[in-house]
Design a protein around this motif. Structure first.
Motif, PDB file in Angstrom:
ATOM      1  N   GLN A 124       0.846  -1.199   0.000  1.00  0.00           N
ATOM      2  CA  GLN A 124       0.000   0.000   0.000  1.00  0.00           C
ATOM      3  C   GLN A 124       0.879   1.247   0.000  1.00  0.00           C
ATOM      4  O   GLN A 124       1.752   1.401   0.854  1.00  0.00           O
ATOM      5  N   ILE A 126       1.492   4.632   1.093  1.00  0.00           N
ATOM      6  CA  ILE A 126       0.896   5.370   2.207  1.00  0.00           C
ATOM      7  C   ILE A 126       1.444   6.783   2.357  1.00  0.00           C
ATOM      8  O   ILE A 126       0.836   7.608   3.048  1.00  0.00           O
ATOM      9  N   TRP A 131       2.296  14.514  -2.208  1.00  0.00           N
ATOM     10  CA  TRP A 131       1.067  14.718  -1.444  1.00  0.00           C
ATOM     11  C   TRP A 131       1.275  15.832  -0.423  1.00  0.00           C
ATOM     12  O   TRP A 131       2.280  15.879   0.284  1.00  0.00           O
ATOM     13  N   GLN A 135      -3.408  10.828   2.117  1.00  0.00           N
ATOM     14  CA  GLN A 135      -4.358  10.360   1.112  1.00  0.00           C
ATOM     15  C   GLN A 135      -4.799   8.949   1.455  1.00  0.00           C
ATOM     16  O   GLN A 135      -4.216   8.282   2.302  1.00  0.00           O
ATOM     17  N   THR A 136      -5.820   8.482   0.744  1.00  0.00           N
ATOM     18  CA  THR A 136      -6.239   7.095   0.880  1.00  0.00           C
ATOM     19  C   THR A 136      -5.134   6.221   0.289  1.00  0.00           C
ATOM     20  O   THR A 136      -4.647   6.515  -0.806  1.00  0.00           O
ATOM     21  N   PRO A 137      -4.708   5.183   0.999  1.00  0.00           N
ATOM     22  CA  PRO A 137      -3.645   4.331   0.465  1.00  0.00           C
ATOM     23  C   PRO A 137      -3.994   3.784  -0.923  1.00  0.00           C
ATOM     24  O   PRO A 137      -5.145   3.540  -1.237  1.00  0.00           O
ATOM     25  N   VAL A 138      -2.949   3.630  -1.749  1.00  0.00           N
ATOM     26  CA  VAL A 138      -3.099   3.113  -3.107  1.00  0.00           C
ATOM     27  C   VAL A 138      -2.436   1.742  -3.149  1.00  0.00           C
ATOM     28  O   VAL A 138      -1.313   1.581  -2.688  1.00  0.00           O
ATOM     29  N   ASP A 139      -3.149   0.747  -3.710  1.00  0.00           N
ATOM     30  CA  ASP A 139      -2.622  -0.613  -3.762  1.00  0.00           C
ATOM     31  C   ASP A 139      -1.613  -0.745  -4.905  1.00  0.00           C
ATOM     32  O   ASP A 139      -1.950  -0.591  -6.072  1.00  0.00           O
TER      33      ASP A 139
END
Length: 160
Positions: A124, A126, A131, A135-139
């Motif tokens: 993820q 994080i 940024w 932010q919302t974690p990105v896979d």
């Protein structure tokens, strides 16, 4: 005094009827062939020399690029290692905005870096230097770099 024989064929031009004229024409033909051969040899040798010079230049450029790339990769690795130490020194409950700022500072320290990110053990994303807030974690677990690090703990800097 001996005279040159002459040929009496009406089909031949007057110049070609005299033996001395024929010798002169033969000499001009031989000289033209020799000059043409010399010119072709010179052109071939010149092109060969140009090709050899091109190969030497390409080898020198390749060596210079290899050395430059090694120096750049060493600088990038040093920034990444320093950033890892700084992130590891943060409190376990730190605000991700602080980590994003730290990553942004590190990326700015080396102009050729467009960004530095932190990916956790699950793949993820994080934190990222671009940024300004968490932010919302990105896979990223399906990415080549993640899989490479997953299979080798000692991999170090890896560019996919």
């Amino acid at each position: 005094m001996a005279t040159s024989p002459t040929f009496r064929s009406p089909a031949l031009p007057a110049l070609w009827r005299d033996a001395s004229s024929l010798r002169l024409i033969a000499l001009v033909v031989v000289a033209a062939v020799a000059l043409g051969s010399s010119l072709l040899t010179y052109l071939w040798l010149s092109s060969r020399s140009a090709v050899d010079n091109s190969y030497r230049s390409a080898e020198q450029i390749t060596l210079a690029l290899e050395e430059h790339l090694a120096a750049v990769m060493q600088a990038v690795d040093a920034v990444v290692q320093q950033t890892v130490r700084r992130v590891e020194g943060l409190s376990p409950t730190h605000d991700l905005a602080v980590e994003n700022d730290l990553l942004r500072e590190a990326a700015a320290s080396l102009p050729l870096l467009t960004g530095i990110a932190r990916v956790d053990a699950a793949g993820q994303l994080i934190a990222h230097s671009a940024w300004t807030s968490p932010q919302t974690p990105v896979d990223l677990s399906d990415r080549e770099f993640y899989k490479a690090h997953l299979t080798r703990d000692d991999l170090g800097l890896y560019i996919a």
